[in-house]
Design an enzyme around this catalytic site. Structure first.
Site, PDB file in Angstrom:
ATOM      1  N   LYS A 158       0.858  -1.186   0.000  1.00 21.37           N
ATOM      2  CA  LYS A 158       0.000   0.000   0.000  1.00 21.37           C
ATOM      3  C   LYS A 158       0.893   1.234   0.000  1.00 21.37           C
ATOM      4  CE  LYS A 158      -4.284   1.364   2.296  1.00 21.37           C
ATOM      5  NZ  LYS A 158      -5.195   1.323   1.129  1.00 21.37           N
TER       6      LYS A 158
HETATM    7  C1  LIG Z   1      -6.355   0.115  -4.024  1.00 23.07           C
HETATM    8  C2  LIG Z   1      -7.120  -0.455  -2.850  1.00 23.07           C
HETATM    9  N1  LIG Z   1      -7.692  -1.666  -3.018  1.00 23.07           N
HETATM   10  C3  LIG Z   1      -8.407  -2.247  -1.995  1.00 23.07           C
HETATM   11  C4  LIG Z   1      -8.565  -1.600  -0.789  1.00 23.07           C
HETATM   12  C5  LIG Z   1      -9.329  -2.323   0.319  1.00 23.07           C
HETATM   13  O1  LIG Z   1      -8.369  -2.817   1.231  1.00 23.07           O
HETATM   14  P1  LIG Z   1      -8.714  -3.056   2.760  1.00 23.07           P
HETATM   15  O2  LIG Z   1      -8.933  -1.709   3.368  1.00 23.07           O
HETATM   16  O3  LIG Z   1      -7.519  -3.753   3.342  1.00 23.07           O
HETATM   17  O4  LIG Z   1      -9.969  -3.888   2.789  1.00 23.07           O
HETATM   18  C6  LIG Z   1      -7.985  -0.327  -0.569  1.00 23.07           C
HETATM   19  C7  LIG Z   1      -8.165   0.360   0.768  1.00 23.07           C
HETATM   20  N2  LIG Z   1      -8.319   1.793   0.627  1.00 23.07           N
HETATM   21  C8  LIG Z   1      -8.044   2.553   1.850  1.00 23.07           C
HETATM   22  C9  LIG Z   1      -7.745   3.997   1.548  1.00 23.07           C
HETATM   23  C10 LIG Z   1      -8.942   4.816   1.152  1.00 23.07           C
HETATM   24  C11 LIG Z   1      -8.554   6.276   0.923  1.00 23.07           C
HETATM   25  O5  LIG Z   1      -9.362   6.986   0.322  1.00 23.07           O
HETATM   26  O6  LIG Z   1      -7.458   6.675   1.355  1.00 23.07           O
HETATM   27  C12 LIG Z   1      -9.171   2.372   2.866  1.00 23.07           C
HETATM   28  O7  LIG Z   1     -10.218   1.777   2.523  1.00 23.07           O
HETATM   29  O8  LIG Z   1      -8.939   2.766   4.025  1.00 23.07           O
HETATM   30  C13 LIG Z   1      -7.236   0.240  -1.611  1.00 23.07           C
HETATM   31  O9  LIG Z   1      -6.655   1.449  -1.473  1.00 23.07           O
END
Ligand SMILES: Cc1[nH+]cc(COP(=O)(O)O)c(CN[C@@H](CCC(=O)O)C(=O)O)c1O
Length: 309
Positions: A158
């Site tokens: 990330k």
């Molecule tokens: C590209 C991406 N894909 C999938 C996810 C879902 O992952 P998880 O949170 O582990 O279930 C997130 C989280 N995106 C984070 C950032 C959002 C933002 O606007 O900044 C979040 O959901 O916190 C992503 O950034």
């Protein structure tokens, strides 16, 4: 501050929100060399608890590895700092944003002598895509931008720099009247949203792109797969999904720490199912919210309690 938070943790110190500054020549600002997390503290019936905190912390440290970024705090120190931030600001329900990044020393792409900096902020954050979205779903657009390939950059880390791709795709969708984008990978298969994973329901079975499809290994994705299997559903989580399969889906939804479980009712001009939140989506969404509300023993390991009083 309008978000009624006033403290941020930076490199071991609690600083006032307005003092939480970095130098303009910070490496991470110029080159996207940061790694971050997004997690939630839920005000459960058993008290405030960080949801799947261990997994989020583990991913933060894993994300730092390919960049040789050496986070100088332990998981225990980051956990205690996070709990203290929540206690001090009395935020039993909040969004948690840890970040580690190459800081300020000399510029140039190589972070050679730049220090690794770490910070944590918490703030109240409701429904990521809007309260109405959770119940009625959203309209999404297939972005004209492709997801960066995992052969170009570790998409399972990330990394802050990745999010300009997310910004390009999401803003293109919103500019065109949609709430969010779905991004295809360079093979043209469905990858994910700008900040969410994608799920598809067809004939009562659940599908979500394999981790090898240049996507983030989502923790909410993992939670929903577990919940679905515990409810008796068959989940296919190692598949590639073509753009055309979106059109013929019975249901689609996003998952994410911020997005939680958000139904998708339209893709470009194609209505998905009957154009409203599907029954399987609703069942999974309601079970997810029930779990984060009750912190049931069955999912006890998903909760790290924050003693506020
Ligand atoms: C590209 C991406 N894909 C999938 C996810 C879902 O992952 P998880 O949170 O582990 O279930 C997130 C989280 N995106 C984070 C950032 C959002 C933002 O606007 O900044 C979040 O959901 O916190 C992503 O950034």
């Amino acid at each position: 501050d309008e978000m009624d938070v006033d403290t941020i943790w930076m490199d071991g110190e609690f600083v006032d929100w307005d003092e939480a500054q970095v130098h303009v020549l910070t490496h991470g600002l110029h080159y996207g060399s940061g790694v971050f997390e997004g997690a939630r503290c839920y005000e459960t019936e058993k008290g405030p608890a960080l949801f799947r905190w261990e997994e989020h912390l583990e991913r933060l440290f894993q994300s730092a590895k390919p960049y040789e970024m050496d986070i100088e705090f332990t998981k225990e120190e980051l956990t205690e700092a996070t709990k203290e931030l929540i206690r001090r600001q009395e935020l039993p329900s909040c969004y948690v944003r840890p970040i580690a990044y190459y800081g300020y020393n000399s510029l140039g792409v190589s972070p050679k002598d730049c220090p690794t900096r770490t910070a944590i902020a918490v703030w109240p954050w409701g429904a990521y895509l809007g309260e109405d979205a959770l119940e009625n779903g959203i309209d999404v657009m297939i972005s004209s931008w492709r997801k960066h390939s995992s052969s170009q950059i570790p998409t399972n880390a990330k990394t802050t720099g990745l999010y300009v791709n997310s910004m390009l795709a999401g803003e293109e969708a919103r500019r065109n009247g949609y709430a969010e984008a779905i991004v295809l990978n360079k093979e043209g298969h469905v990858a994910e949203g700008p900040g969410e994973n994608v799920f598809l329901v067809r004939d009562g079975e659940i599908y979500t792109p394999a981790l090898s499809e240049s996507i983030l290994d989502g923790i909410t994705r993992d939670s929903v797969i577990t919940i679905a299997e515990d409810l008796g559903y068959t989940v296919h989580d190692n598949v590639s999904i073509s753009r055309g399969e979106l059109n013929t889906a019975d249901e689609l939804f996003f998952t994410g720490s911020a997005a939680e479980v958000t139904p998708i009712r339209k893709v470009d001009n194609v209505v998905i199912g009957d154009g409203s939140r599907g029954p399987v989506t609703e069942e999974l969404q309601q079970k997810f919210f029930e779990i984060v509300e009750e912190a049931p023993d069955e999912y006890a390991e998903w909760f790290e309690f924050v003693d506020i009083e």
